[in-house]
Design a protein around this motif. Structure first.
Motif, PDB file in Angstrom:
ATOM      1  N   VAL A  25      16.552 -52.718  73.344  1.00  0.00           N
ATOM      2  CA  VAL A  25      17.566 -53.705  73.704  1.00  0.00           C
ATOM      3  C   VAL A  25      17.138 -55.031  73.085  1.00  0.00           C
ATOM      4  CG1 VAL A  25      18.861 -54.787  75.566  1.00  0.00           C
ATOM      5  CG2 VAL A  25      17.944 -52.479  75.869  1.00  0.00           C
ATOM      6  N   SER A  29      21.012 -58.459  73.681  1.00  0.00           N
ATOM      7  CA  SER A  29      21.339 -57.347  74.584  1.00  0.00           C
ATOM      8  C   SER A  29      22.114 -56.227  73.907  1.00  0.00           C
ATOM      9  CB  SER A  29      22.099 -57.831  75.834  1.00  0.00           C
ATOM     10  OG  SER A  29      21.259 -58.674  76.614  1.00  0.00           O
ATOM     11  N   THR A  31      22.122 -52.692  71.953  1.00  0.00           N
ATOM     12  CA  THR A  31      21.209 -51.565  72.078  1.00  0.00           C
ATOM     13  C   THR A  31      21.162 -50.760  70.791  1.00  0.00           C
ATOM     14  OG1 THR A  31      22.958 -50.195  73.047  1.00  0.00           O
ATOM     15  CG2 THR A  31      21.516 -51.377  74.566  1.00  0.00           C
ATOM     16  N   ASN A 129      16.523 -61.630  83.012  1.00  0.00           N
ATOM     17  CA  ASN A 129      15.718 -61.298  81.850  1.00  0.00           C
ATOM     18  C   ASN A 129      14.256 -61.308  82.290  1.00  0.00           C
ATOM     19  OD1 ASN A 129      15.084 -64.009  82.091  1.00  0.00           O
ATOM     20  ND2 ASN A 129      15.242 -64.426  79.906  1.00  0.00           N
ATOM     21  N   PHE A 147      24.066 -54.468  80.398  1.00  0.00           N
ATOM     22  CA  PHE A 147      23.511 -55.438  79.473  1.00  0.00           C
ATOM     23  C   PHE A 147      24.455 -56.626  79.321  1.00  0.00           C
ATOM     24  CE2 PHE A 147      22.259 -51.129  78.017  1.00  0.00           C
ATOM     25  CZ  PHE A 147      20.937 -51.194  78.416  1.00  0.00           C
ATOM     26  N   LYS A 149      24.946 -60.757  77.598  1.00  0.00           N
ATOM     27  CA  LYS A 149      24.492 -61.752  76.637  1.00  0.00           C
ATOM     28  C   LYS A 149      25.011 -63.117  77.056  1.00  0.00           C
ATOM     29  CE  LYS A 149      28.283 -61.646  73.236  1.00  0.00           C
ATOM     30  NZ  LYS A 149      28.612 -61.449  71.810  1.00  0.00           N
ATOM     31  N   PHE A 176      12.706 -53.609  75.867  1.00  0.00           N
ATOM     32  CA  PHE A 176      13.465 -54.854  75.910  1.00  0.00           C
ATOM     33  C   PHE A 176      12.745 -55.938  75.114  1.00  0.00           C
ATOM     34  CE2 PHE A 176      14.438 -52.537  79.782  1.00  0.00           C
ATOM     35  CZ  PHE A 176      15.822 -52.641  79.864  1.00  0.00           C
ATOM     36  N   ALA A 180      16.457 -60.203  76.133  1.00  0.00           N
ATOM     37  CA  ALA A 180      17.429 -59.250  76.670  1.00  0.00           C
ATOM     38  C   ALA A 180      17.716 -59.546  78.140  1.00  0.00           C
ATOM     39  CB  ALA A 180      16.902 -57.826  76.514  1.00  0.00           C
TER      40      ALA A 180
END
Length: 219
Positions: A25, A29, A31, A129, A147, A149, A176, A180
């Motif tokens: 990730v 964020s 993947t 985070n 997830f 952002k 991560f 992330a």
């Protein structure tokens, strides 16, 4: 009190996911599936002390977090499938918080922590985070990761946007990058048990987010 998994847990870790999926990730964020090159890891059992020594070598030799994660994930899988006793080392989730953390290794001046984390079924974490790189290997149960952002506006500089989700099965490993942002939900009817590894904590960069009020606070 520590709680033991069944003795066939190490078999479940391998067989539950024959493709041995690994995920990264990124700081935004997003993947990415990662399939490491096959390497011959001949040390068996691969004990915790050797794993920690190998980690220290990686931290010294590899400067970038993404490259470190790619180097560490195969070692995590080798550790859990070789030293299967680790999979039986966890504490019952707290009735108050819905989760527990058992510290397997922590040492002053050693830049990482090794944990076993257990979640009660249907427990949900805050959106957060870690501010450092991290790796989570799912051992038992199912875990939904959502997830997020950052999507700031002039009015709400800490506004987040949901960008995806992933349900982890036993045997999957997710890593991560420091930026992330995710939340965790234990789904199904059994506790979720995972092996968690984190770099050196930077509390000034670690946040808990409120998506309703568009706020963030250190935790």
């Amino acid at each position: 009190m520590p709680q033991n998994l069944s003795t066939n847990t190490s078999d479940r870790l391998i067989e539950a996911n024959p493709d041995c999926e690994n995920w990264i990730v990124d700081d935004d964020s997003s993947t990415e599936a990662y399939y490491p090159q096959e390497t011959e890891l001949t040390v068996d059992p691969y004990r915790l002390f050797r794993f920690l020594s190998d980690l220290e070598d990686i931290l010294l030799d590899i400067p970038g977090d993404r490259d470190r994660l790619k180097a560490i994930m195969p070692l995590v899988r080798h550790l859990l499938t070789s030293s299967y006793w680790l999979q039986m080392e966890y504490d019952q989730p707290s009735p108050k918080t819905g989760w527990s953390v058992k510290m397997l290794y922590r040492e002053p001046e050693y830049p990482l922590t090794v944990q076993m984390v257990a979640w009660q079924p249907r427990s949900v974490s805050p959106i957060h985070n870690h501010g450092v790189w991290g790796i989570v290997a799912l051992i038992s149960g199912e875990e939904k990761n959502r997830f997020w952002k950052r999507s700031p506006t002039a009015e709400h500089p800490d506004r987040l946007e949901l960008v995806g989700e992933k349900i982890l099965q036993p045997g999957e490993i997710i890593s991560f990058m420091p930026g992330a942002i995710h939340s965790v939900e234990s789904i199904g009817d059994e506790p979720t048990i995972s092996f968690n590894l984190y770099g050196e904590t930077n509390y000034k960069q670690r946040y808990e987010f409120d998506v309703t009020n568009h706020t963030a606070k250190n935790f």
